[in-house]
Motif scaffolding. Structure first.
Motif, PDB file in Angstrom:
ATOM      1  N   PHE A  74      54.969  25.657  74.165  1.00 24.50           N
ATOM      2  CA  PHE A  74      53.543  25.876  73.932  1.00 24.50           C
ATOM      3  C   PHE A  74      52.756  25.602  75.203  1.00 24.50           C
ATOM      4  O   PHE A  74      52.893  24.534  75.822  1.00 24.50           O
ATOM      5  CB  PHE A  74      53.053  24.988  72.787  1.00 24.50           C
ATOM      6  CG  PHE A  74      53.800  25.244  71.504  1.00 24.50           C
ATOM      7  CD1 PHE A  74      53.540  26.377  70.756  1.00 24.50           C
ATOM      8  CD2 PHE A  74      54.800  24.377  71.075  1.00 24.50           C
ATOM      9  CE1 PHE A  74      54.240  26.631  69.579  1.00 24.50           C
ATOM     10  CE2 PHE A  74      55.509  24.613  69.915  1.00 24.50           C
ATOM     11  CZ  PHE A  74      55.235  25.755  69.171  1.00 24.50           C
ATOM     12  N   VAL A  75      51.965  26.585  75.611  1.00 27.03           N
ATOM     13  CA  VAL A  75      51.092  26.433  76.772  1.00 27.03           C
ATOM     14  C   VAL A  75      49.672  26.777  76.336  1.00 27.03           C
ATOM     15  O   VAL A  75      49.458  27.450  75.332  1.00 27.03           O
ATOM     16  CB  VAL A  75      51.532  27.350  77.936  1.00 27.03           C
ATOM     17  CG1 VAL A  75      52.896  26.930  78.475  1.00 27.03           C
ATOM     18  CG2 VAL A  75      51.548  28.813  77.511  1.00 27.03           C
ATOM     19  N   LEU A  76      48.712  26.331  77.121  1.00 23.96           N
ATOM     20  CA  LEU A  76      47.319  26.624  76.785  1.00 23.96           C
ATOM     21  C   LEU A  76      46.490  26.953  78.026  1.00 23.96           C
ATOM     22  O   LEU A  76      45.824  27.975  78.084  1.00 23.96           O
ATOM     23  CB  LEU A  76      46.694  25.447  76.027  1.00 23.96           C
ATOM     24  CG  LEU A  76      45.341  25.723  75.364  1.00 23.96           C
ATOM     25  CD1 LEU A  76      45.418  26.925  74.418  1.00 23.96           C
ATOM     26  CD2 LEU A  76      44.859  24.486  74.611  1.00 23.96           C
ATOM     27  N   ASP A  77      46.533  26.115  79.030  1.00 26.87           N
ATOM     28  CA  ASP A  77      45.769  26.347  80.259  1.00 26.87           C
ATOM     29  C   ASP A  77      46.678  26.990  81.301  1.00 26.87           C
ATOM     30  O   ASP A  77      47.651  26.376  81.748  1.00 26.87           O
ATOM     31  CB  ASP A  77      45.212  25.024  80.794  1.00 26.87           C
ATOM     32  CG  ASP A  77      44.269  24.359  79.792  1.00 26.87           C
ATOM     33  OD1 ASP A  77      43.294  25.018  79.403  1.00 26.87           O
ATOM     34  OD2 ASP A  77      44.527  23.199  79.417  1.00 26.87           O
ATOM     35  N   ALA A 120      42.014  26.484  69.410  1.00 24.99           N
ATOM     36  CA  ALA A 120      43.331  26.745  70.005  1.00 24.99           C
ATOM     37  C   ALA A 120      44.052  25.445  70.306  1.00 24.99           C
ATOM     38  O   ALA A 120      45.272  25.315  70.085  1.00 24.99           O
ATOM     39  CB  ALA A 120      43.171  27.572  71.277  1.00 24.99           C
ATOM     40  N   LEU A 121      43.313  24.462  70.786  1.00 23.76           N
ATOM     41  CA  LEU A 121      43.905  23.153  71.056  1.00 23.76           C
ATOM     42  C   LEU A 121      44.373  22.509  69.756  1.00 23.76           C
ATOM     43  O   LEU A 121      45.460  21.917  69.693  1.00 23.76           O
ATOM     44  CB  LEU A 121      42.885  22.259  71.763  1.00 23.76           C
ATOM     45  CG  LEU A 121      43.360  20.859  72.161  1.00 23.76           C
ATOM     46  CD1 LEU A 121      44.539  20.936  73.135  1.00 23.76           C
ATOM     47  CD2 LEU A 121      42.202  20.061  72.781  1.00 23.76           C
ATOM     48  N   LYS A 122      43.582  22.644  68.704  1.00 22.85           N
ATOM     49  CA  LYS A 122      43.948  22.062  67.410  1.00 22.85           C
ATOM     50  C   LYS A 122      45.206  22.739  66.850  1.00 22.85           C
ATOM     51  O   LYS A 122      46.113  22.075  66.337  1.00 22.85           O
ATOM     52  CB  LYS A 122      42.786  22.225  66.422  1.00 22.85           C
ATOM     53  CG  LYS A 122      43.024  21.546  65.076  1.00 22.85           C
ATOM     54  CD  LYS A 122      41.857  21.800  64.125  1.00 22.85           C
ATOM     55  CE  LYS A 122      40.574  21.205  64.638  1.00 22.85           C
ATOM     56  NZ  LYS A 122      39.465  21.380  63.655  1.00 22.85           N
ATOM     57  N   ALA A 123      45.262  24.082  66.974  1.00 23.08           N
ATOM     58  CA  ALA A 123      46.444  24.803  66.494  1.00 23.08           C
ATOM     59  C   ALA A 123      47.684  24.397  67.278  1.00 23.08           C
ATOM     60  O   ALA A 123      48.775  24.229  66.710  1.00 23.08           O
ATOM     61  CB  ALA A 123      46.215  26.312  66.614  1.00 23.08           C
ATOM     62  N   SER A 177      54.992  21.639  79.666  1.00 19.25           N
ATOM     63  CA  SER A 177      55.378  23.041  79.437  1.00 19.25           C
ATOM     64  C   SER A 177      54.859  23.952  80.540  1.00 19.25           C
ATOM     65  O   SER A 177      55.566  24.852  80.996  1.00 19.25           O
ATOM     66  CB  SER A 177      54.847  23.514  78.081  1.00 19.25           C
ATOM     67  OG  SER A 177      55.478  22.841  77.029  1.00 19.25           O
ATOM     68  N   SER A 178      53.620  23.734  80.972  1.00 20.25           N
ATOM     69  CA  SER A 178      53.061  24.546  82.051  1.00 20.25           C
ATOM     70  C   SER A 178      53.828  24.339  83.349  1.00 20.25           C
ATOM     71  O   SER A 178      54.079  25.299  84.096  1.00 20.25           O
ATOM     72  CB  SER A 178      51.582  24.202  82.261  1.00 20.25           C
ATOM     73  OG  SER A 178      50.817  24.568  81.133  1.00 20.25           O
ATOM     74  N   ASN A 188      52.117  33.152  83.186  1.00 18.07           N
ATOM     75  CA  ASN A 188      51.417  33.761  82.068  1.00 18.07           C
ATOM     76  C   ASN A 188      52.057  33.369  80.743  1.00 18.07           C
ATOM     77  O   ASN A 188      53.172  32.840  80.717  1.00 18.07           O
ATOM     78  CB  ASN A 188      51.431  35.290  82.212  1.00 18.07           C
ATOM     79  CG  ASN A 188      50.246  35.942  81.532  1.00 18.07           C
ATOM     80  OD1 ASN A 188      49.459  35.284  80.852  1.00 18.07           O
ATOM     81  ND2 ASN A 188      50.098  37.248  81.696  1.00 18.07           N
ATOM     82  N   SER A 189      51.359  33.663  79.662  1.00 16.33           N
ATOM     83  CA  SER A 189      51.889  33.410  78.323  1.00 16.33           C
ATOM     84  C   SER A 189      52.404  34.710  77.723  1.00 16.33           C
ATOM     85  O   SER A 189      52.350  35.765  78.353  1.00 16.33           O
ATOM     86  CB  SER A 189      50.797  32.808  77.435  1.00 16.33           C
ATOM     87  OG  SER A 189      49.641  33.629  77.445  1.00 16.33           O
TER      88      SER A 189
END
Length: 442
Positions: A74-77, A120-123, A177-178, A188-189
């Motif tokens: 899982f990545v976000l930023d 998105a952070l919560k998910a 993860s990043s 990229n995701s």
């Protein structure tokens, strides 16, 4: 001319060579047999990425067809230097994902909006709490779908049912993860990583399917042609030409001489335009680095290898490259203006892009440039007079401004009526829009 520049085409050819790639894959196969745990596809998932949402839906079928394991990270930023226009990309992705969903018969909300960062952070916090559970793919699909509003459950009920980690626990896991994503060479995701190679979303799932289509890896299930849908358009078979539309619009084709994907698009889009009698206007822009946006090494490396795979799909030569950055770009842009005046701009664009990306011709050298000019049936003695001029800059700036006003940031890009497309792998969508004129005449 430096020795490095002279050797560049040969190094590039070696780096993109199928032999080199097959050697890497062969070594991986040896290790995979010794260590079965390596037979794993790693999915870098971002819950607020439309392409991740679509790829999630395709994975159950993929796992039925091929004997591989799946891990999800899982990545976000995402790293800013590799994703310089996140807002424009996010807005475009919403419309593009609708097209892809329809093509692949998947689900994407008609009125989709990008989820907020907080949601998105919560998910992500929900999913990280359960990242070690069996059948994680099902949960990830449920929660991500709920976040986007296309699940049988709401996001609020999913959050209540599954619970989540605290933000202080989530942040270190996301950083980890990043860091892993970038250490392996990507940025990229919606990315799949298998055996040292990267595959982006639905658009590159066909390449991974091709790689795994062999005894011991393939199950006797569905039709592999389903993975190739985006390659099914008229340019792949002239015998399948559909009725020509009654009315067509002008096609604006934005490209850069330093873009390998522009090379992959140019000859094909001109042929498509010729087949359907579409007026097409090539509109060159300066490379991103000349606009203050430098590509990190990981992105350059991925693009070259990815462009090679795509070139093979379209039977285009690729890999003997001479980077035109510097005087070469200025020469190419200056002589484009001359070619345009002579009505041979399309021939010139194809000739120069082919020289740069498949023949290792140096656009900064007059002898090489002359070859590219003359095979486009242009007179070199006339063309040479345009070298050193800068009147072309106004057109390049105008094209760049147009691109920005359209909400696009990179090339190749296309405008056909109200249709806006980015990427050489969207010509199927362009053809579909052109053929709509057959039905309604507009």
């Amino acid at each position: 001319m430096t020795l490095t520049r002279m050797l560049m085409p040969f190094f590039a050819k070696m780096a993109t060579s199928p032999k080199t790639r097959n050697l890497r894959r062969g070594w991986f196969e040896v290790k995979r047999r010794l260590l079965p745990s390596l037979n794993t596809v790693i999915f870098y998932h971002r819950v607020n990425d439309p392409y991740s949402l679509l790829l999630l839906q395709a994975m159950p079928r993929f796992l039925e067809d091929f004997k591989v394991q799946l891990q999800i990270r899982f990545v976000l930023d995402l790293p800013e230097d590799a994703n310089p226009h996140p807002d424009l990309q996010a807005q475009y992705a919403l419309q593009d994902a609708k097209r892809l969903a329809k093509l692949h018969e998947l689900v994407f909300p008609a009125d989709a909006k990008t989820p907020s960062y907080d949601d998105a952070l919560k998910a992500t916090a929900i999913l990280l709490k359960h990242q070690n559970r069996p059948k994680l793919l099902h949960l990830v699909t449920e929660v991500t779908g709920a976040l986007w509003g296309c699940s049988t459950t709401t996001f609020q009920s999913a959050a209540k049912r599954y619970g989540s980690l605290k933000e202080a626990e989530v942040r270190p896991l996301l950083i980890q993860s990043s860091a892993e994503l970038m250490a392996r060479g990507h940025y990229n995701s919606a990315m799949l990583y298998y055996g040292g190679e990267w595959y982006w979303g639905l658009d590159r799932l066909a390449h991974l399917a091709d790689r795994l289509n062999k005894p011991g890896m393939r199950r006797a299930t569905g039709d592999l042609a389903d993975y190739q849908r985006q390659y099914r358009h008229v340019l792949q078979s002239y015998n399948t030409l559909r009725p020509r539309p009654k009315q067509v619009k002008t096609l604006d084709f934005y490209f850069s001489f330093r873009s390998p994907y522009s090379y992959l698009a140019a000859d094909r889009v001109f042929k498509l335009a010729d087949l359907y009698k579409i007026p097409v206007i090539p509109k060159p822009v300066m490379p991103m680095v000349n606009r203050g946006i430098a590509l990190p090494k990981s992105k350059r490396n991925y693009i070259l290898r990815d462009a090679k795979r795509e070139a093979e799909k379209y039977n285009l030569p690729f890999g003997k490259i001479c980077d035109p950055l510097g005087d070469g770009i200025q020469h190419a842009m200056a002589l484009f203006e001359f070619a345009q005046q002579k009505g041979l701009d399309k021939e010139y664009v194809v000739s120069v892009l082919s020289g740069i990306w498949s023949e290792g011709l140096d656009v900064s050298r007059k002898s090489h440039l002359r070859k590219m000019v003359e095979r486009a049936e242009l007179d070199w003695s006339e063309a040479e007079a345009y070298l050193g001029t800068d009147s072309w800059r106004r057109g390049a700036e105008r094209n760049r401004d147009e691109l920005g006003k359209l909400g696009l940031w990179g090339v190749p890009a296309f405008k056909y009526g109200s249709l806006l497309l980015w990427g050489q792998d969207r010509l199927w969508a362009l053809e579909k829009e052109v053929l709509a004129g057959t039905k309604n005449g507009n």
